[in-house]
Design a protein around this motif. Structure first.
Motif, PDB file in Angstrom:
ATOM      1  N   ALA A  35       0.852  -1.189   0.000  1.00 16.38           N
ATOM      2  CA  ALA A  35       0.000   0.000   0.000  1.00 16.38           C
ATOM      3  C   ALA A  35       0.881   1.229   0.000  1.00 16.38           C
ATOM      4  CB  ALA A  35      -0.923   0.004   1.220  1.00 16.38           C
ATOM      5  N   ASP A  36       0.402   2.294  -0.630  1.00 17.88           N
ATOM      6  CA  ASP A  36       1.155   3.543  -0.713  1.00 17.88           C
ATOM      7  C   ASP A  36       0.199   4.692  -0.425  1.00 17.88           C
ATOM      8  OD1 ASP A  36       2.903   5.594  -1.260  1.00 17.88           O
ATOM      9  OD2 ASP A  36       2.822   5.367  -3.433  1.00 17.88           O
ATOM     10  N   GLY A  37       0.388   5.359   0.707  1.00 19.06           N
ATOM     11  CA  GLY A  37      -0.475   6.465   1.094  1.00 19.06           C
ATOM     12  C   GLY A  37      -0.439   7.590   0.081  1.00 19.06           C
ATOM     13  N   LEU A  38      -1.585   8.190  -0.194  1.00 21.36           N
ATOM     14  CA  LEU A  38      -1.687   9.226  -1.215  1.00 21.36           C
ATOM     15  C   LEU A  38      -1.125  10.552  -0.705  1.00 21.36           C
ATOM     16  CD1 LEU A  38      -3.549   7.118  -2.529  1.00 21.36           C
ATOM     17  CD2 LEU A  38      -5.046   8.987  -3.214  1.00 21.36           C
ATOM     18  N   GLY A  39      -0.283  11.164  -1.517  1.00 20.28           N
ATOM     19  CA  GLY A  39       0.191  12.497  -1.217  1.00 20.28           C
ATOM     20  C   GLY A  39      -0.943  13.503  -1.363  1.00 20.28           C
ATOM     21  N   GLY A  40      -0.854  14.596  -0.625  1.00 19.37           N
ATOM     22  CA  GLY A  40      -1.904  15.602  -0.679  1.00 19.37           C
ATOM     23  C   GLY A  40      -3.001  15.391   0.340  1.00 19.37           C
ATOM     24  N   TYR A  41      -2.940  14.264   1.050  1.00 28.26           N
ATOM     25  CA  TYR A  41      -3.914  13.981   2.104  1.00 28.26           C
ATOM     26  C   TYR A  41      -3.156  13.688   3.386  1.00 28.26           C
ATOM     27  CZ  TYR A  41      -7.244  13.368  -1.718  1.00 28.26           C
ATOM     28  OH  TYR A  41      -8.021  13.565  -2.826  1.00 28.26           O
ATOM     29  N   SER A  42      -3.803  13.914   4.511  1.00 33.76           N
ATOM     30  CA  SER A  42      -3.185  13.611   5.801  1.00 33.76           C
ATOM     31  C   SER A  42      -3.241  12.111   6.072  1.00 33.76           C
ATOM     32  CB  SER A  42      -3.913  14.369   6.919  1.00 33.76           C
ATOM     33  OG  SER A  42      -3.878  15.759   6.706  1.00 33.76           O
ATOM     34  N   ALA A  47      -2.827   5.231   6.802  1.00 32.82           N
ATOM     35  CA  ALA A  47      -3.803   4.524   5.970  1.00 32.82           C
ATOM     36  C   ALA A  47      -3.181   3.287   5.339  1.00 32.82           C
ATOM     37  CB  ALA A  47      -4.339   5.457   4.883  1.00 32.82           C
ATOM     38  N   ALA A  48      -1.949   3.424   4.834  1.00 34.29           N
ATOM     39  CA  ALA A  48      -1.270   2.283   4.221  1.00 34.29           C
ATOM     40  C   ALA A  48      -1.017   1.177   5.246  1.00 34.29           C
ATOM     41  CB  ALA A  48       0.049   2.744   3.592  1.00 34.29           C
ATOM     42  N   THR A  49      -0.583   1.583   6.437  1.00 33.51           N
ATOM     43  CA  THR A  49      -0.309   0.597   7.486  1.00 33.51           C
ATOM     44  C   THR A  49      -1.592  -0.092   7.930  1.00 33.51           C
ATOM     45  OG1 THR A  49       1.580   1.903   8.256  1.00 33.51           O
ATOM     46  CG2 THR A  49       0.656   0.287   9.790  1.00 33.51           C
TER      47      THR A  49
END
Length: 210
Positions: A35-42, A47-49
């Protein structure tokens, strides 16, 4: 069939690393998750973890030696991960504008076959005899442009204008998971799952060196 698993992550030129990966190996089956958390969001890393940990928990709770509906399991585990990301966001007081989001790739290997499903622009590659036999197709506008013949694979990789991500984990919309066919693995096949930080950094030829 004997399986070997390795993981690697690097910060690169970013201030934070929002990638997260995990796996679990049983006697008859194995699960691989990225999983790769989206940039531009907190909360992208969180979220990925959360997503990876949730899918691992779903897999570890499955006590039967073989999962009879592999693709069904991948979809249900992915949607459950989406719900847990949303639950985390609600408990953390995030607004819709900064709601944590992530991409996902989930791969199940059992009885010599591989099955996978993904959401977003993190990828799975299947290499055979030194060549990329399969790769997931990104849920982006630039991937659509490539399929339409408007840009090449490397144009898509190098372009600063990728267009919006069309699907993700987390947020109001339930994710639609793109599933693979059932793939019979051959000796020395290599499954590589990666975020866009890797595939954007390497051209098509150099990817085969992995």
């Amino acid at each position: 069939m004997k399986n070997t698993v390795a993981q690697h992550t690097a910060l690169g030129d970013r201030k934070t690393n929002q990638d997260h990966a995990g796996y679990s190996i049983r006697e008859h089956k194995a699960i691989l998750i990225l999983a790769d958390g989206l940039g531009g969001y907190s909360g992208g890393k969180e979220a990925a973890t959360m997503f990876v940990d949730t899918v691992l928990e779903s897999f570890d709770q499955f006590k039967q030696p073989i999962i009879s509906d592999p693709h069904g399991f991948i979809v249900l585990a992915t949607v459950h991960g989406h719900r847990m990301v949303n639950k985390m966001a609600k408990e953390g007081g995030f607004t819709e504008e900064d709601h944590p989001r992530t991409t996902s790739v989930v791969c199940l290997v059992q009885n010599g076959y591989a099955y996978w499903g993904h959401v977003g622009d993190s990828r799975l590659y299947l290499f055979r005899e030194g060549l990329a036999l399969k790769r997931t197709e990104d849920h982006t506008e630039s991937e659509q442009w490539r399929r339409d013949g408007k840009i090449s694979e490397d144009d898509m990789r190098l372009s600063e204008n990728q267009g919006p991500l069309l699907r993700c984990i987390g947020g109001a919309k339930r994710p639609v998971v793109t599933l693979s066919h059932e793939i019979r693995l051959q000796p020395n096949d290599l499954i590589m799952m990666c975020s866009d930080g890797l595939w954007r950094a390497h051209d098509s030829a150099s990817m085969n060196e992995y």
